[in-house]
Motif scaffolding. Structure first.
Motif, PDB file in Angstrom:
ATOM      1  N   TRP A   1     -13.626  -3.071  13.827  1.00 29.31           N
ATOM      2  CA  TRP A   1     -13.340  -4.258  14.242  1.00 29.31           C
ATOM      3  C   TRP A   1     -12.986  -4.953  15.611  1.00 29.31           C
ATOM      4  CZ3 TRP A   1     -12.374  -7.776  10.378  1.00 29.31           C
ATOM      5  CH2 TRP A   1     -11.900  -7.453   9.527  1.00 29.31           C
ATOM      6  N   GLU A   2     -12.478  -3.617  16.436  1.00 33.93           N
ATOM      7  CA  GLU A   2     -12.854  -3.699  18.181  1.00 33.93           C
ATOM      8  C   GLU A   2     -13.734  -2.444  18.685  1.00 33.93           C
ATOM      9  OE1 GLU A   2      -9.190  -4.378  19.625  1.00 33.93           O
ATOM     10  OE2 GLU A   2      -8.184  -2.156  19.087  1.00 33.93           O
TER      11      GLU A   2
ATOM     12  N   CYS B   1     -12.351  -0.176  22.059  1.00 32.88           N
ATOM     13  CA  CYS B   1     -11.961   0.322  23.848  1.00 32.88           C
ATOM     14  C   CYS B   1     -12.814   1.204  24.352  1.00 32.88           C
ATOM     15  CB  CYS B   1     -10.364   0.569  23.121  1.00 32.88           C
ATOM     16  SG  CYS B   1     -10.002  -0.042  22.502  1.00 32.88           S
TER      17      CYS B   1
ATOM     18  N   GLN C   1      -7.700   2.965  21.621  1.00 32.19           N
ATOM     19  CA  GLN C   1      -7.754   2.524  20.607  1.00 32.19           C
ATOM     20  C   GLN C   1      -7.067   3.233  19.374  1.00 32.19           C
ATOM     21  OE1 GLN C   1     -11.257   0.549  19.664  1.00 32.19           O
ATOM     22  NE2 GLN C   1      -8.913   0.155  18.487  1.00 32.19           N
TER      23      GLN C   1
ATOM     24  N   THR D   1      -5.156  -5.080  16.482  1.00 32.62           N
ATOM     25  CA  THR D   1      -7.129  -4.443  15.920  1.00 32.62           C
ATOM     26  C   THR D   1      -7.399  -5.368  16.180  1.00 32.62           C
ATOM     27  OG1 THR D   1      -6.691  -4.319  13.901  1.00 32.62           O
ATOM     28  CG2 THR D   1      -5.900  -2.355  15.378  1.00 32.62           C
ATOM     29  N   ASN D   2      -7.322  -6.671  15.667  1.00 35.45           N
ATOM     30  CA  ASN D   2      -7.836  -7.413  15.238  1.00 35.45           C
ATOM     31  C   ASN D   2      -8.481  -7.953  13.020  1.00 35.45           C
ATOM     32  OD1 ASN D   2      -8.288  -9.423  17.245  1.00 35.45           O
ATOM     33  ND2 ASN D   2      -9.748  -7.863  18.463  1.00 35.45           N
TER      34      ASN D   2
END
Length: 73
Positions: free
Chosen positions: A30-31, A33, A39, A48-49
Motif C-alpha cells: 500500500w505504501e 517508507c 512504516q 497508510t493509504n
C-alpha cells in the motif's frame, strides 16, 4: 519481515527490492517508507493509504506504538 495481527487481518512490513519498506496487506503493497520504523509509525497513525486500515483511526485498541511492538516473522 514484521507482522501486526490487526482486527482486519495481518499487516506486514516487508523490505522491498528497491530497499524501502512496504506495508503489505492482502498481497498489495500500500505504501513504502525509507525505514521499517517509519512504516510502523504510519500504521500507528493510520496514514497508510490502505483505506480498510486508515478508516479505523481512533477505533482500534492496542495498535503497536512502534516497531518494537511488532512480531518478527
Amino acid at each position: 519481515m514484521w507482522v501486526y495481527r490487526s482486527p482486519i487481518g495481518n499487516l506486514y512490513i516487508q523490505r522491498q527490492p528497491d530497499g524501502s519498506y512496504g506495508l503489505l496487506y492482502h498481497g498489495t503493497v500500500w505504501e513504502s517508507c525509507s525505514t521499517p520504523e517509519a512504516q510502523a509509525d504510519d500504521v500507528y497513525l493510520h496514514v497508510t493509504n490502505c483505506w480498510e486500515w486508515d478508516k479505523l483511526s481512533g477505533k482500534v485498541a492496542n495498535v503497536p506504538r512502534d516497531l518494537s511492538e511488532w512480531e518478527i516473522e
